[in-house]
Design a protein around this motif. Structure first.
Motif, PDB file in Angstrom:
ATOM      1  N   LEU A   1      32.089  63.233  78.144  1.00 11.69           N
ATOM      2  CA  LEU A   1      31.047  62.950  76.988  1.00 11.69           C
ATOM      3  C   LEU A   1      31.368  63.348  75.597  1.00 11.69           C
ATOM      4  O   LEU A   1      30.958  62.779  74.706  1.00 11.69           O
ATOM      5  CB  LEU A   1      29.835  63.929  77.459  1.00 11.69           C
ATOM      6  CG  LEU A   1      29.127  63.458  78.724  1.00 11.69           C
ATOM      7  CD1 LEU A   1      28.082  64.582  79.217  1.00 11.69           C
ATOM      8  CD2 LEU A   1      28.653  62.076  78.699  1.00 11.69           C
ATOM      9  N   ALA A   2      32.297  64.457  75.304  1.00  8.86           N
ATOM     10  CA  ALA A   2      32.593  64.766  74.165  1.00  8.86           C
ATOM     11  C   ALA A   2      33.428  63.799  73.307  1.00  8.86           C
ATOM     12  O   ALA A   2      33.383  63.522  72.309  1.00  8.86           O
ATOM     13  CB  ALA A   2      33.364  65.891  74.162  1.00  8.86           C
ATOM     14  N   ARG A   3      34.457  63.071  74.127  1.00 12.45           N
ATOM     15  CA  ARG A   3      35.170  61.908  73.701  1.00 12.45           C
ATOM     16  C   ARG A   3      34.347  60.789  73.234  1.00 12.45           C
ATOM     17  O   ARG A   3      34.573  59.980  71.889  1.00 12.45           O
ATOM     18  CB  ARG A   3      36.028  61.449  74.724  1.00 12.45           C
ATOM     19  CG  ARG A   3      37.277  62.526  74.954  1.00 12.45           C
ATOM     20  CD  ARG A   3      38.162  61.825  75.944  1.00 12.45           C
ATOM     21  NE  ARG A   3      39.197  62.973  76.211  1.00 12.45           N
ATOM     22  CZ  ARG A   3      40.408  62.585  77.287  1.00 12.45           C
ATOM     23  NH1 ARG A   3      40.249  61.969  77.918  1.00 12.45           N
ATOM     24  NH2 ARG A   3      41.191  63.572  77.316  1.00 12.45           N
ATOM     25  N   ARG A   4      33.217  60.539  73.734  1.00 12.72           N
ATOM     26  CA  ARG A   4      32.211  59.605  73.467  1.00 12.72           C
ATOM     27  C   ARG A   4      31.250  60.036  72.352  1.00 12.72           C
ATOM     28  O   ARG A   4      30.501  59.516  72.069  1.00 12.72           O
ATOM     29  CB  ARG A   4      31.535  58.992  74.526  1.00 12.72           C
ATOM     30  CG  ARG A   4      32.378  58.382  75.388  1.00 12.72           C
ATOM     31  CD  ARG A   4      31.650  57.993  76.718  1.00 12.72           C
ATOM     32  NE  ARG A   4      32.639  57.639  78.091  1.00 12.72           N
ATOM     33  CZ  ARG A   4      32.123  57.136  79.019  1.00 12.72           C
ATOM     34  NH1 ARG A   4      30.914  57.381  79.330  1.00 12.72           N
ATOM     35  NH2 ARG A   4      32.948  56.707  80.063  1.00 12.72           N
ATOM     36  N   GLU A   5      31.353  61.496  71.924  1.00 11.76           N
ATOM     37  CA  GLU A   5      30.376  62.015  70.928  1.00 11.76           C
ATOM     38  C   GLU A   5      29.043  62.193  71.524  1.00 11.76           C
ATOM     39  O   GLU A   5      27.974  61.829  70.704  1.00 11.76           O
ATOM     40  CB  GLU A   5      30.688  61.256  69.646  1.00 11.76           C
ATOM     41  CG  GLU A   5      32.147  61.455  68.831  1.00 11.76           C
ATOM     42  CD  GLU A   5      32.070  60.935  67.769  1.00 11.76           C
ATOM     43  OE1 GLU A   5      31.159  60.274  67.163  1.00 11.76           O
ATOM     44  OE2 GLU A   5      33.253  60.798  67.010  1.00 11.76           O
ATOM     45  N   ARG A   6      28.694  62.180  72.778  1.00  8.59           N
ATOM     46  CA  ARG A   6      27.568  62.119  73.309  1.00  8.59           C
ATOM     47  C   ARG A   6      26.959  63.766  73.377  1.00  8.59           C
ATOM     48  O   ARG A   6      27.814  64.730  73.651  1.00  8.59           O
ATOM     49  CB  ARG A   6      27.558  61.888  74.890  1.00  8.59           C
ATOM     50  CG  ARG A   6      28.133  60.396  74.869  1.00  8.59           C
ATOM     51  CD  ARG A   6      26.800  59.682  74.470  1.00  8.59           C
ATOM     52  NE  ARG A   6      25.789  59.626  75.453  1.00  8.59           N
ATOM     53  CZ  ARG A   6      25.520  59.118  76.668  1.00  8.59           C
ATOM     54  NH1 ARG A   6      26.620  58.394  76.962  1.00  8.59           N
ATOM     55  NH2 ARG A   6      24.624  59.111  77.163  1.00  8.59           N
ATOM     56  N   PRO A   7      25.698  64.083  73.177  1.00 11.81           N
ATOM     57  CA  PRO A   7      25.279  65.441  72.703  1.00 11.81           C
ATOM     58  C   PRO A   7      25.313  66.039  74.259  1.00 11.81           C
ATOM     59  O   PRO A   7      24.922  67.063  74.218  1.00 11.81           O
ATOM     60  CB  PRO A   7      23.820  65.231  72.081  1.00 11.81           C
ATOM     61  CG  PRO A   7      23.466  63.748  72.485  1.00 11.81           C
ATOM     62  CD  PRO A   7      24.620  62.792  72.600  1.00 11.81           C
ATOM     63  N   GLU A   8      25.162  65.147  75.169  1.00  8.93           N
ATOM     64  CA  GLU A   8      25.087  65.883  76.564  1.00  8.93           C
ATOM     65  C   GLU A   8      26.105  66.551  76.834  1.00  8.93           C
ATOM     66  O   GLU A   8      25.977  67.580  77.915  1.00  8.93           O
ATOM     67  CB  GLU A   8      24.836  64.829  77.502  1.00  8.93           C
ATOM     68  CG  GLU A   8      23.745  63.895  77.618  1.00  8.93           C
ATOM     69  CD  GLU A   8      23.542  62.858  76.722  1.00  8.93           C
ATOM     70  OE1 GLU A   8      24.815  62.772  75.942  1.00  8.93           O
ATOM     71  OE2 GLU A   8      22.547  61.886  76.584  1.00  8.93           O
ATOM     72  N   ALA A   9      27.306  66.517  76.182  1.00  2.13           N
ATOM     73  CA  ALA A   9      28.498  67.545  76.568  1.00  2.13           C
ATOM     74  C   ALA A   9      28.274  68.966  76.093  1.00  2.13           C
ATOM     75  O   ALA A   9      28.687  69.871  76.927  1.00  2.13           O
ATOM     76  CB  ALA A   9      29.645  67.182  75.586  1.00  2.13           C
ATOM     77  N   VAL A  10      27.362  69.173  75.257  1.00  2.00           N
ATOM     78  CA  VAL A  10      26.964  70.514  75.048  1.00  2.00           C
ATOM     79  C   VAL A  10      26.111  71.236  76.365  1.00  2.00           C
ATOM     80  O   VAL A  10      26.611  72.368  76.826  1.00  2.00           O
ATOM     81  CB  VAL A  10      26.242  70.864  73.852  1.00  2.00           C
ATOM     82  CG1 VAL A  10      25.756  72.165  73.557  1.00  2.00           C
ATOM     83  CG2 VAL A  10      26.969  70.129  72.712  1.00  2.00           C
ATOM     84  N   GLU A  11      25.381  70.240  76.960  1.00  2.00           N
ATOM     85  CA  GLU A  11      24.673  70.933  78.062  1.00  2.00           C
ATOM     86  C   GLU A  11      25.525  71.102  79.193  1.00  2.00           C
ATOM     87  O   GLU A  11      25.295  71.965  79.823  1.00  2.00           O
ATOM     88  CB  GLU A  11      23.384  69.736  78.217  1.00  2.00           C
ATOM     89  CG  GLU A  11      22.260  69.501  77.271  1.00  2.00           C
ATOM     90  CD  GLU A  11      21.672  68.180  77.597  1.00  2.00           C
ATOM     91  OE1 GLU A  11      21.736  67.940  78.771  1.00  2.00           O
ATOM     92  OE2 GLU A  11      20.479  68.034  76.791  1.00  2.00           O
ATOM     93  N   GLN A  12      26.350  70.129  79.324  1.00  2.00           N
ATOM     94  CA  GLN A  12      27.370  70.373  80.456  1.00  2.00           C
ATOM     95  C   GLN A  12      28.225  71.537  80.096  1.00  2.00           C
ATOM     96  O   GLN A  12      28.421  72.450  81.465  1.00  2.00           O
ATOM     97  CB  GLN A  12      28.235  69.090  80.557  1.00  2.00           C
ATOM     98  CG  GLN A  12      27.731  67.687  81.094  1.00  2.00           C
ATOM     99  CD  GLN A  12      26.773  67.888  82.222  1.00  2.00           C
ATOM    100  OE1 GLN A  12      27.406  68.549  83.291  1.00  2.00           O
ATOM    101  NE2 GLN A  12      25.767  67.319  82.596  1.00  2.00           N
ATOM    102  N   MET A  13      28.784  71.654  78.980  1.00  2.00           N
ATOM    103  CA  MET A  13      29.281  73.189  78.754  1.00  2.00           C
ATOM    104  C   MET A  13      28.505  74.259  78.875  1.00  2.00           C
ATOM    105  O   MET A  13      28.987  75.543  79.436  1.00  2.00           O
ATOM    106  CB  MET A  13      30.033  73.136  77.435  1.00  2.00           C
ATOM    107  CG  MET A  13      31.314  72.271  77.529  1.00  2.00           C
ATOM    108  SD  MET A  13      32.490  72.376  78.806  1.00  2.00           S
ATOM    109  CE  MET A  13      33.146  73.912  78.471  1.00  2.00           C
ATOM    110  N   ALA A  14      27.152  74.297  78.747  1.00  2.00           N
ATOM    111  CA  ALA A  14      26.315  75.383  78.902  1.00  2.00           C
ATOM    112  C   ALA A  14      26.041  75.549  80.452  1.00  2.00           C
ATOM    113  O   ALA A  14      26.204  76.652  80.711  1.00  2.00           O
ATOM    114  CB  ALA A  14      24.994  75.090  78.176  1.00  2.00           C
ATOM    115  N   GLU A  15      26.068  74.689  81.346  1.00  2.00           N
ATOM    116  CA  GLU A  15      26.065  74.646  82.538  1.00  2.00           C
ATOM    117  C   GLU A  15      27.184  75.320  83.236  1.00  2.00           C
ATOM    118  O   GLU A  15      27.083  76.184  84.127  1.00  2.00           O
ATOM    119  CB  GLU A  15      25.812  73.078  83.170  1.00  2.00           C
ATOM    120  CG  GLU A  15      25.487  73.293  84.648  1.00  2.00           C
ATOM    121  CD  GLU A  15      24.318  73.975  85.071  1.00  2.00           C
ATOM    122  OE1 GLU A  15      24.140  74.263  86.244  1.00  2.00           O
ATOM    123  OE2 GLU A  15      23.401  74.083  84.250  1.00  2.00           O
ATOM    124  N   VAL A  16      28.427  75.036  82.676  1.00  2.00           N
ATOM    125  CA  VAL A  16      29.846  75.391  82.973  1.00  2.00           C
ATOM    126  C   VAL A  16      29.773  77.040  82.948  1.00  2.00           C
ATOM    127  O   VAL A  16      29.792  77.872  83.730  1.00  2.00           O
ATOM    128  CB  VAL A  16      30.877  74.850  82.512  1.00  2.00           C
ATOM    129  CG1 VAL A  16      32.173  75.667  82.640  1.00  2.00           C
ATOM    130  CG2 VAL A  16      31.031  73.415  83.025  1.00  2.00           C
TER     131      VAL A  16
END
Length: 451
Positions: free
Chosen positions: A261-276
């Motif tokens: 998601l980060a490579r695609r510059e999608r904001p959902e990447a932050v949510e996934q890392m918060a979940e991690v």
């Protein structure tokens, strides 16, 4: 849950060894069962050559010194060889050195040589030997051959080899006697050699079998302890796998998704890392709970385990009292006392009986503001040189620190001639109640078995 992380330092062991040297009588009491059996066997077999020397000299008493000295000299050499062979053969049985083949051959060969010297000097060379010479010849002749076989079998591997040694001693004695003595005397010597050598061989083989059985039992006891530790480690590993396995898999998947998601510059990447991050923190908390569960000692389990471990070690253990109603901190502190006390009972001394008593002493009507006291007493025998416990190793010092955290005290010292008593007291606040809730399956089962 077994074991403890507290051990005595090297200085304590050094002081103990010096005290044992200064007090030989207590040196025997400090030995374990296997070491006692080995020491007893060594002393017994080293007395065999001494008995041979005394018996032969008594049989040579009526013989003049001119005829007795050559036989006595040969006998003395045979006794010295027997003492050396006994020590080296028992070391070989214990697995501490190679088999003394050359010494065995020299000992048995000198036995035949000594028998020949006795027959020549006492019977063959004199023109008309008196009856006392024949008596002395029979005694020394049979002693040379019988002890050569009886002690020589200590360095033989199998029972068949021992039987062959008896046959060789008997036939060789008859053959040697036939060439030096009349036929009836040679036959009588052969029969006496057969009976004496057979009896000594039987006693030697039985003693060696008993010693080896004690070695095996001692090794089995140590192996059982090592297996218990290994089983505990495996259980700990399984618990960690159950806790971390799923969470680590989820962390790997979510972090990989966050990278994509980060490579695609999608904001959902932050949510996934918060979940991690949340899952990692949860895993850290679960690991701490697992470790805490292993570090915390439960008094029910420790009392039951103490009775089982001591009974398995051949120590009669009686447990009285129940920790029902005691606060968790008090139970945990006393559980560590039980664990350390049982470890010391197994490691030090040679206990046959152990008593563990748990009582709650009420404050009394006159002791206003003073709480009740939970008192744990562990007393065992088999400690001939018990110390007062004031300068013990890290084990007792660690217990005092744990009890001090709960305003408790620890007393350790001799309780009679050969007994040691450890008493731990922890105050129980009147307004403090043990934590409620359903106990775990292991704790509940331990409580039921204790009661």
């Amino acid at each position: 849950m077994t074991g403890t992380g507290d051990h005595e330092d090297a200085a304590t062991y050094g002081a103990t060894a010096q005290a044992a040297i200064r007090r030989p009588g207590r040196w025997w009491g400090r030995k374990g069962t296997a070491a006692k059996v080995e020491s007893y066997t060594r002393i017994s077999f080293h007395l065999f050559p001494v008995a041979q020397l005394v018996t032969a000299l008594l049989s040579l008493t009526p013989v003049p010194a001119r005829s007795a000295l050559p036989v006595a000299g040969a006998l003395l050499v045979h006794v010295v060889l027997g003492l050396r062979l006994t020590g080296q053969a028992l070391d070989w049985v214990a697995g501490r050195r190679a088999r003394p083949r050359r010494l065995l051959c020299a000992y048995m060969a000198w036995g035949f040589a000594g028998a020949a010297i006795a027959a020549l000097v006492l019977v063959k060379l004199p023109d008309d030997p008196p009856a006392t010479y024949y008596t002395a010849c029979v005694g020394t002749y049979v002693l040379f051959l019988a002890f050569s076989c009886g002690l020589g079998v200590l360095a033989l591997r199998t029972h068949r080899q021992s039987l062959v040694a008896v046959a060789v001693a008997t036939f060789g004695g008859w053959l040697l006697g036939s060439s030096l003595l009349p036929a009836p005397a040679a036959a009588a010597l052969a029969l006496s050699t057969l009976l004496s050598a057979g009896g000594l061989t039987l006693a030697s083989r039985f003693s060696i079998w008993l010693l080896q059985a004690v070695y095996e039992l001692d090794e089995a006891r140590h192996t059982r302890a090592r297996l218990a530790v290994a089983e505990e480690r495996l259980r700990f590993g399984r618990d960690l796998h159950d806790v971390l396995g799923r969470n680590l898999s989820v962390i790997a998947l979510k972090s990989e998704l966050a990278v994509q998601l980060a490579r695609r510059e999608r904001p959902e990447a932050v949510e996934q890392m918060a979940e991690v991050q949340r899952i990692a923190q949860e895993s850290q908390r679960e690991v701490r709970e697992v470790v805490r569960g292993y570090r915390e000692a439960d008094l029910y389990t420790e009392l039951l385990g103490a009775r089982g471990v001591l009974s398995a070690a051949g120590i009669t253990c009686t447990v009285t009292g129940t920790p029902t109603g005691l606060p968790r901190p008090v139970q945990a502190a006393l559980a560590w006392v039980v664990r350390e006390a049982v470890t010391n009972v197994l490691r030090h001394g040679n206990a046959a009986h152990c008593r563990i008593a748990l009582t709650v002493v009420p404050a009394g009507p006159r002791a206003e503001g003073r709480p009740a006291v939970a008192e744990l007493t562990v007393e065992n025998d088999g400690v001939p040189s018990a110390s007062d416990g004031s300068s013990g190793g890290h084990g007792l010092a660690g217990l005092r620190e744990r009890l001090a955290a709960e305003q408790g005290t620890l007393e350790a010292g001799p309780a009679g001639k050969s007994a040691f008593r450890l008493v731990a007291r922890v105050p129980v606040p009147a307004d403090e109640v043990a934590e409620s809730g359903v106990p775990g399956e292991t704790v509940e089962r331990a409580r039921q078995e204790l009661e």
